[in-house]
Design an enzyme around this catalytic site. Structure first.
Site, PDB file in Angstrom:
ATOM      1  N   ARG A  18       0.842  -1.194   0.000  1.00  0.00           N
ATOM      2  CA  ARG A  18       0.000   0.000   0.000  1.00  0.00           C
ATOM      3  C   ARG A  18       0.881   1.248   0.000  1.00  0.00           C
ATOM      4  O   ARG A  18       2.012   1.226  -0.452  1.00  0.00           O
ATOM      5  CB  ARG A  18      -1.019  -0.033   1.129  1.00  0.00           C
ATOM      6  CG  ARG A  18      -1.867  -1.299   1.194  1.00  0.00           C
ATOM      7  CD  ARG A  18      -2.584  -1.625  -0.087  1.00  0.00           C
ATOM      8  NE  ARG A  18      -3.556  -2.720   0.092  1.00  0.00           N
ATOM      9  CZ  ARG A  18      -3.975  -3.504  -0.867  1.00  0.00           C
ATOM     10  NH1 ARG A  18      -3.490  -3.362  -2.102  1.00  0.00           N
ATOM     11  NH2 ARG A  18      -4.870  -4.454  -0.633  1.00  0.00           N
ATOM     12  N   LYS A 100       3.585  -6.004 -14.499  1.00  0.00           N
ATOM     13  CA  LYS A 100       2.418  -6.769 -14.044  1.00  0.00           C
ATOM     14  C   LYS A 100       1.231  -6.593 -14.980  1.00  0.00           C
ATOM     15  O   LYS A 100       0.849  -5.475 -15.311  1.00  0.00           O
ATOM     16  CB  LYS A 100       2.036  -6.306 -12.629  1.00  0.00           C
ATOM     17  CG  LYS A 100       0.788  -6.959 -12.028  1.00  0.00           C
ATOM     18  CD  LYS A 100       1.022  -8.417 -11.705  1.00  0.00           C
ATOM     19  CE  LYS A 100      -0.227  -9.062 -11.095  1.00  0.00           C
ATOM     20  NZ  LYS A 100      -0.284  -8.886  -9.640  1.00  0.00           N
ATOM     21  N   LEU A 220      -8.889 -12.399  -3.960  1.00  0.00           N
ATOM     22  CA  LEU A 220      -8.941 -12.688  -5.395  1.00  0.00           C
ATOM     23  C   LEU A 220      -7.544 -13.031  -5.883  1.00  0.00           C
ATOM     24  O   LEU A 220      -6.606 -12.279  -5.574  1.00  0.00           O
ATOM     25  CB  LEU A 220      -9.510 -11.492  -6.172  1.00  0.00           C
ATOM     26  CG  LEU A 220     -11.004 -11.241  -5.990  1.00  0.00           C
ATOM     27  CD1 LEU A 220     -11.408  -9.939  -6.669  1.00  0.00           C
ATOM     28  CD2 LEU A 220     -11.833 -12.403  -6.541  1.00  0.00           C
ATOM     29  N   ASP A 248       1.049 -12.579  -1.486  1.00  0.00           N
ATOM     30  CA  ASP A 248      -0.100 -11.753  -1.873  1.00  0.00           C
ATOM     31  C   ASP A 248      -0.733 -11.147  -0.628  1.00  0.00           C
ATOM     32  O   ASP A 248      -1.959 -10.994  -0.548  1.00  0.00           O
ATOM     33  CB  ASP A 248      -1.127 -12.544  -2.689  1.00  0.00           C
ATOM     34  CG  ASP A 248      -2.162 -11.634  -3.362  1.00  0.00           C
ATOM     35  OD1 ASP A 248      -1.887 -10.426  -3.513  1.00  0.00           O
ATOM     36  OD2 ASP A 248      -3.246 -12.127  -3.724  1.00  0.00           O
TER      37      ASP A 248
END
Length: 348
Positions: A18, A100, A220, A248
């Protein structure tokens, strides 16, 4: 059975740190265990070029704990407009290590992502030329495709074609969640690897849905049925160098998870290696953990292995019910529950 486990220091090949005030918490949690981490670029706005990657990198470095040598490995966010020149500039920077692919709408802050795979072929050609790996969030996003089928559909519709069209491009199929994905990676050429999260090794969709909805398991790609969980465990403990650690770890403030329409992501960085140790111990495969956590990732990326070590001890401790997260708090994976392995802090 040993009560101590010493490993070369691991790296995290997929993490979300973040930004802003949250870095004061997330960077320290990652640096506690990992020497390096591939840092996801899905900020608002996303990290689209080397200049933005450098600015984000400096903010991360400024948040490192005192004396920490934790190294953030930066990643570009591919868009329909990413040029070959931007790829070459990023590679030349020395601090951008991958790019990515987020299919538009696939996950948190992916609205600026790629709308058609063909739109990034120029960028992929440049990446293959300069040796920059492609990191893939492998899910289709069409509304008519069931959320539990989106990973397999992505393999069939897109990933096979990318791997065949760009045979020298390194591809990391990130946070795989199905036996289909594990099989695809095993059978693919040596330039294709995959990361596996601790939560997909430890949990399946029953943990999230049976007996009440548990929003802190919602992520997800979503947790799948237990047969897929078992296939992921098989891959992780196999010793196959194509599979390596990527948490993740994806924190969201409590109020963004415990709501009628909650965000996707599990926060595991605070106890990542301890959680992986539990998963590997379930398979009597603690001897395979160092390869998965510390060796396969740097080998795939062509980076040196870490030289210092960490030690885990078999000691029960209670995970915190919450952790600070900038101006808010985050409920971590396994909040309030007992963990069976503990990282021995330096000097302990």
């Amino acid at each position: 059975m040993s009560d101590r486990l010493t490993l070369l220091r691991p790296d995290d090949w997929h993490i979300h740190l973040r930004d802003g005030a949250a870095l004061a918490n997330t960077v320290g949690d990652a640096a506690r265990t990992f020497g390096r981490a591939i840092v996801m670029p899905n900020l608002v706005p996303p990290v689209r070029n080397a200049a933005e990657a450098d600015a984000y990198r400096q903010r991360i470095l400024a948040a490192r704990p005192a004396a920490s040598r934790f190294e953030p490995l930066m990643v570009l966010y591919l868009t329909d407009r990413t040029s070959a020149e931007e790829i070459r500039t990023a590679k030349a920077s020395g601090f951008v290590h991958a790019a990515k692919l987020y299919p538009a709408g696939a996950t948190t802050n992916s609205d600026s992502g790629v709308t058609r795979i063909d739109n990034i072929f120029e960028a992929l050609e440049a990446m293959a030329e300069v040796g920059m790996p492609l990191l893939v969030h492998g899910e289709v996003t069409r509304a008519e495709v069931d959320v539990f089928d989106r990973e397999k559909q992505f393999i069939d519709e897109h990933l096979r074609r990318v791997v065949e069209r760009f045979p020298t491009l390194k591809v990391v199929f990130e946070h795989i969640t199905t036996g289909d994905a594990a099989q695809f990676v095993r059978e693919a050429p040596a330039n294709v690897g995959a990361t596996i999260t601790a939560h997909h090794l430890l949990y399946n969709r029953n943990h999230m849905l049976v007996g009440g909805i548990r929003p802190h398991f919602y992520c997800l790609p979503i947790l799948k049925r237990n047969t897929h969980q078992e296939a992921l465990l098989d891959a992780a403990v196999s010793g196959n160098p194509k599979f390596f650690l990527g948490t993740d770890s994806a924190p969201h403030a409590r109020h963004a998870k415990e709501t009628a329409c909650g965000c996707a992501g599990c926060y595991s960085a605070y106890a990542a290696i301890e959680l992986y140790a539990e998963a590997f111990e379930q398979r009597n495969a603690l001897d395979k953990l160092e390869g998965f956590a510390s060796l396969h990732g740097p080998d795939f990326y062509g980076l040196p292995r870490n030289t210092d070590r960490i030690t885990l001890v078999r000691e029960e401790w209670q995970a915190p019910a919450s952790l600070p997260f900038g101006d808010f708090d985050v409920v971590p994976l396994r909040a309030g529950e007992t963990l069976r392995w503990k990282l021995l802090e330096a000097g302990a």
